[in-house]
Structure formats: C-alpha cells, structure tokens
Design a protein around this motif. Sequence first.
Motif, mmCIF file in Angstrom:
data_model
loop_
_atom_site.group_PDB
_atom_site.id
_atom_site.type_symbol
_atom_site.label_atom_id
_atom_site.label_comp_id
_atom_site.label_asym_id
_atom_site.label_seq_id
_atom_site.Cartn_x
_atom_site.Cartn_y
_atom_site.Cartn_z
ATOM 1 N N LEU A 37 0.815 -1.218 0.000
ATOM 2 C CA LEU A 37 0.000 0.000 0.000
ATOM 3 C C LEU A 37 0.851 1.271 0.000
ATOM 4 N N LEU A 38 1.910 1.325 0.821
ATOM 5 C CA LEU A 38 2.753 2.521 0.830
ATOM 6 C C LEU A 38 3.467 2.714 -0.508
ATOM 7 N N ALA A 39 3.914 1.614 -1.112
ATOM 8 C CA ALA A 39 4.571 1.725 -2.418
ATOM 9 C C ALA A 39 3.599 2.243 -3.471
ATOM 10 N N SER A 40 2.345 1.792 -3.408
ATOM 11 C CA SER A 40 1.339 2.264 -4.364
ATOM 12 C C SER A 40 1.043 3.746 -4.161
ATOM 13 N N GLN A 41 0.924 4.165 -2.898
ATOM 14 C CA GLN A 41 0.693 5.583 -2.627
ATOM 15 C C GLN A 41 1.888 6.431 -3.057
ATOM 16 N N ALA A 42 3.103 5.927 -2.813
ATOM 17 C CA ALA A 42 4.295 6.677 -3.225
ATOM 18 C C ALA A 42 4.319 6.868 -4.737
ATOM 19 N N LYS A 43 3.914 5.849 -5.475
ATOM 20 C CA LYS A 43 3.861 5.971 -6.942
ATOM 21 C C LYS A 43 2.857 7.040 -7.361
ATOM 22 N N ASP A 44 1.720 7.125 -6.637
ATOM 23 C CA ASP A 44 0.688 8.113 -6.978
ATOM 24 C C ASP A 44 1.092 9.526 -6.594
ATOM 25 N N PHE A 45 1.761 9.694 -5.438
ATOM 26 C CA PHE A 45 2.055 11.024 -4.908
ATOM 27 C C PHE A 45 3.383 11.597 -5.394
ATOM 28 N N ALA A 46 4.298 10.738 -5.851
ATOM 29 C CA ALA A 46 5.639 11.196 -6.212
ATOM 30 C C ALA A 46 5.661 12.279 -7.294
ATOM 31 N N PRO A 47 4.811 12.198 -8.353
ATOM 32 C CA PRO A 47 4.900 13.218 -9.410
ATOM 33 C C PRO A 47 4.720 14.650 -8.928
ATOM 34 N N GLY A 48 3.993 14.852 -7.839
ATOM 35 C CA GLY A 48 3.787 16.206 -7.343
ATOM 36 C C GLY A 48 4.816 16.670 -6.341
ATOM 37 N N THR A 49 5.816 15.821 -6.037
ATOM 38 C CA THR A 49 6.798 16.170 -5.012
ATOM 39 C C THR A 49 8.177 16.491 -5.565
ATOM 40 N N GLY A 50 8.425 16.169 -6.816
ATOM 41 C CA GLY A 50 9.759 16.336 -7.367
ATOM 42 C C GLY A 50 10.709 15.217 -6.997
#
Length: 422
Positions: free
Chosen positions: A48-61
């Motif tokens: 679950l954390l890996a999936s969320q990281a994939k979703d949120f990473a584009p907006g964090t740089g």
Amino acid sequence: MTTAGGPGDVPAAALAEPVAPVGRGWTAALALANGAIWVGWFGPLQILLASQAKDFAPGTGMSKETLLAWVTGAGAVVSLLAGPLFGALSDRTTARRGRRTPWIVAGAAGGAVSLLLLAQAGGAGSMAVGWCLVQLTLNAAFAAVTAAVPDRVPRLQRGAVGGWLGTAQILGVVGGTGLATAAGGIGAGYTACAVCTTAGVLPYVLRYRDLRLARADRPAWSWRSFLAGFWLSPRRHPDLGWAWLTRFLINLSNSLVLLYLLYYLRDRLHHADPDQGVLVLTAVNSLTLTATVVAGGVWSDRVGRRKPFVVWSGVLMAVATAALAGWQTWPGAIVAAAVLGVGFGVFTSVDFALMTDVLPKALDRGKDLGVINVANALPQVAAPALAAPIVTHLGGYRVLYLVAAVIGLAGAVLVGRIRGVE
C-alpha cells in the motif's frame, strides 16, 4: 477468564522468574495477537505505501523510490522511540488488567484508527504523518506482546514459544500482503488491515488474565532515572550488546531485500504483475519459514543451545541474498525467497529466545526488550538511507543485494562474541 499457568492476579508474580510451562491456548492467543500486529505493519509496507508513493511522487519532485524511503524512514524513527518508551511504561503499569494488556488494547485500537487515517491520505505529507501514527500505536501493542513472553514463559520453553510467535509473524506478513492485494484498492486494503489488527488481539486480552504489578514494587518516578534506563551499557552487559548488534545486522540485511521488492520485480525483472509477484514470493517465503520456525525453536530448547542455530541461519540468509544479486530472474527470486524463509525461520525463533535469555532484570523486561527491538526498527531507517543511493547511483539492484549479503554474514559471524549463552 483463564490464566496461562498460574494465578494472574497475584501482584508478586509479575517479577518472579516463570517456572510453570504455558499452555497451548495461551501460546496460540499470544501468537494470534502478534500476527495481527504484523498485518497492520506489512500490508502497508509490502503493497500500500509503495502504491501511494507511486501516486504522490509526481507532485513532489522526488522519485517513487525516494518518497517511499523518506516515508518509511520517518516511520522507523518513530518506531525507534516508541518501542522502548511503551515497554518502559508497561513495566510500570499497575492496572487491574495487568502490566501488558492495557497497552495491547490501546495500541491495537490506535493502530486500526491510524490505518484508516492513512487510507485517506491526500499527499506525501499526510501519508508520512499517517504512517508515523501507525508505527507509534502498533509499537505500543508489540512491546507489550513481546514482554509477555519473559513474564510468563520458562527459559527452556522460550524457543518453542518464539517459534510460534515467528510463525504468526510471517503469517501476518502474508496476511497483510494478501489483504492489501485482494481488497481491490488502497482504501479497502487499509480498512481490511485495520479490522484484522483489531480482531486478532481480542482472544488474548479477553481470555487470559495478565500479571499485575504491585504498587509497592513499582520504582519511584523520576525523569532522570527513567531516561537513563534506556541506555544499556555494552561494557556492563556485553552479551546483550553483541546480541543486539547481530540482530541489527541480520535485520538490516533483510530490510534491504524487502524495501524495494515491488520495484525490483517491476523495473529489473519486468514481471508482468509485480503486485502479484510480491504476494507469490511472500507466500513461498512463508511456507519454508513456517516449516522451520517452530522446529528450530523446539530443537534449540531440547539441546539447550542457541548460538549455532543463529550463526547458521544467518549464513544461509546471506547466501540466499547473494543469489538475488547473481541470479536475477523470476525463478531465481523464487528460490531465494524459499531459502531466505528457511534461514529466517530458525533465526526468528532462536534469536528471540537468545534475547530473552540475556535480559538483565525482571523489573525492566518491557523496556529492555523495547531497546532490543530497536534492532528491528533501526534497519528501517538505515535501509532506505543505504538502498536509495545504491539503486539510483551506485550499481542498482545487483550491488544492493551484494551489500545486503555481506551485512547479514557479518551479523552471523558476530554471534560468536556472545559468551554467556550456549
């Protein structure tokens, strides 16, 4: 309500060295509670954390690997502090329900709520806060569960009980991974893990009475002595120091293997369904682990020795980790997962018994085990710091797994420095 093998409401028994063997029901209930806690940890960590990281990473740089490293690292820092803290607090608890049970209940309930909050995370910041809350609360429950073993289990039964706790641990890892995969989405996955975590502790807390600590036996409170108690001098307790270091190194090696497993399957092996691949590898690992974890603990109890089992299990794990570096195929990953399970099964049960054998004082069992369990949590901080630059700049997954193998082998060799335990 029944007891584990003695009058649980006798306050003086809380500090006595246990002599009466615990029954199968008590062991099963405690193991179920332990497994439920690991569901709450590893459903997020594996999927679950890996999936969320994939979703949120584009907006964090940041890359998804870096974001996941930061989030898991922050949670691990919380875990480093929470384990010893809640262990020490449970040591000093004089509630009618006992020293450990109130913290198991509060920790599991708080963990479930934190998992539900994490499911609602809308970005990297709320994801990190949610995971830190999960680590804080579930560590309260875990500290109390592990401290119940030296409270209630005689020394020559601890290998077997440690084996059953280890079985529950890996089943919790598999169960959390399976729930996260089968639930059909991130929110549903977190909800399923929250329900399982809460339900799993109920048989133990409802059926078995905990040992009470008399108020007269509780040490006088002072912040100075409380904080000073978290330092266990390696000079005064060398066996405890070496045991801590070996556990840290072998767990660091294992954490380096697990952290980017989803990305390894997706980016290096180009597996068609990496989520399903993680579940398959976890299941293979759990089958071989289950086959050895109880047997290793029972065998260690019968021969009265701990160190040889820890040494050879660590060597076997190092060999399997090196195989991930040299045999980077899907069949190679399956074989490595199977061999890692064999080694980690024996290590989990016997190392736990070894740790309880070197505890200094009965009054501080929870705190001391909390300090020892830092060797489980600290690798979650160190692993991202090591793994992220290795994967992105220093040679990729081949170098990562070679480094992990060397670290694990060092942990196995250093077991020989422990002098007070066979």
